[in-house]
Design a protein around this motif. Structure first.
Motif, short mmCIF file in Angstrom:
data_model
loop_
_atom_site.label_atom_id
_atom_site.label_comp_id
_atom_site.label_asym_id
_atom_site.label_seq_id
_atom_site.Cartn_x
_atom_site.Cartn_y
_atom_site.Cartn_z
N THR A 192 7.25 16.46 -7.02
CA THR A 192 7.86 15.32 -7.44
C THR A 192 7.65 15.04 -8.83
N VAL A 193 8.63 14.53 -9.85
CA VAL A 193 8.68 14.31 -11.14
C VAL A 193 7.34 13.53 -11.43
N SER A 194 6.86 12.62 -10.56
CA SER A 194 5.77 11.84 -10.68
C SER A 194 4.61 12.55 -11.02
N GLU A 195 4.32 13.40 -9.85
CA GLU A 195 3.21 14.49 -9.92
C GLU A 195 3.23 15.41 -10.83
N ALA A 196 4.49 15.95 -11.27
CA ALA A 196 4.78 17.04 -12.22
C ALA A 196 4.60 16.65 -13.65
N GLY A 197 4.31 15.29 -13.99
CA GLY A 197 4.02 15.12 -15.53
C GLY A 197 4.70 13.59 -15.99
N VAL A 198 5.28 13.04 -15.02
CA VAL A 198 6.06 12.02 -15.32
C VAL A 198 5.37 10.59 -14.53
#
Length: 323
Positions: free
Chosen positions: A238-244
């Motif tokens: 997910t974008v969240s777990e990948a850095g945002v």
């Protein structure tokens, strides 16, 4: 003393009894139900509605008729539902745009929270953040580092100002501080083609149409935009777990009706759509299309809409966006 003949009293009795009996309405539904879909035939809301229509028709014993009323980003369809009689025979398909148009347009002739009754949250659609394969990035961290090193050189495509594709990119910029250039196209297919060809280096679009491009290597998928990973692209974080952390956008669909819908009819519609959503044919079809079936109560969907309207309204006003 004056007496009324008995035969006159006997004749009047049925009339008096009838006058004292409330009018009995036929059981709901007594005729076909119209579902107003605020998009053209072939779009995601239309396809989702037509998946459900046969099941609702079978369950309720009356036809659910899909009526496409596209235009003005969904506003024409929303207004028709808001102004329809609250009798359960005209309902509508609510889309992501219901939460964004209040901030994008200032002349709406309806208010979603005042004039519409939410019936049930139907679907949630994950987006894929993908890039032109010639771009030298292989992760969200790479993308953000490249964008910071080369401000104003990365373009992201969308199907127009204020659309979910545009807001997905705007949210990424707002949460990370990177500078991306928005390229609005006349349609989503053109935005996808532009990313495949390198005219646009980035796109954030529904997973179903993007999966074939990702699998074929025509674009490079970096992440999905939902809170959880998706089964069709399990390798993508997910974008969240990948850095945002906290980044999330998932275009959604639901069923709404005019405000003032009788409680028994609201409960009936909610129950029937929840049942239809759990049937194997609908579950399988939605899963194949990369769509998550939701369900739930009217109260849950109303609160969801309130939060979505607040979230996107804040972003739209902050960026000064207009449709």
């Amino acid at each position: 003393m004056k007496f009324t003949p008995l035969f006159l009293l006997a004749a009047a009795a049925p009339t008096l009894a009838f006058a004292q009996t409330p009018t009995q309405l036929p059981p709901y539904p007594g005729r076909p139900i119209r579902l107003i879909v605020p998009s053209a035939p072939g779009g995601s809301p239309d396809i989702s509605s037509r998946m459900l229509a046969p099941e609702i028709t079978r369950q309720m014993g009356q036809q659910l008729v899909v009526d496409n009323r596209s235009g003005a980003g969904g506003v024409i369809g929303y207004e028709m539902v808001a102004k329809a009689p609250a009798d359960g025979y005209t309902i509508g398909y609510a889309t992501f745009a219901l939460s964004t148009v209040p901030a994008l347009l200032s002349n709406l002739r309806y208010d979603a929270m005042r004039d519409l009754q939410m019936v049930m949250h139907l679907t949630s659609t994950p987006n894929v953040l993908a890039v032109f394969p010639g771009l030298p990035v292989k992760s969200i961290e790479d993308l953000l580092a490249h964008a910071r090193k080369n401000p104003g050189t990365l373009h992201f495509g969308s199907s127009g100002s204020g659309t979910s594709l545009h807001l997905a990119g705007a949210l990424l910029m707002s949460m990370t501080g990177v500078n991306l250039v928005h390229l609005p196209y006349k349609g989503v297919d053109q935005a996808v083609v532009a990313t495949v060809g390198g005219e646009s280096q980035l796109i954030i679009h529904n997973s179903a149409p993007m999966v074939p491009h990702v699998k074929a290597g025509r674009v490079r998928g970096l992440a999905v935009t939902t809170a959880r990973r998706v089964p069709t692209l399990p390798e993508l974080p997910t974008v969240s777990e990948a850095g945002v952390p906290g980044y999330e956008i998932a275009p959604w669909g639901g069923i709404m009706a005019p405000k003032g819908l009788p409680k028994d009819i609201l409960a009936r519609l909610n129950r029937e759509f929840n049942i239809a959503l759990k049937t194997k044919v609908v579950q399988d079809t939605y899963a194949a299309a990369g769509v998550e079936a939701m369900g739930g109560s009217p109260e849950q969907f109303t609160e969801f809409l309130r939060k979505e309207t607040e979230k996107w309204g804040t972003l739209i006003r902050k960026l000064g966006l207009k449709a």
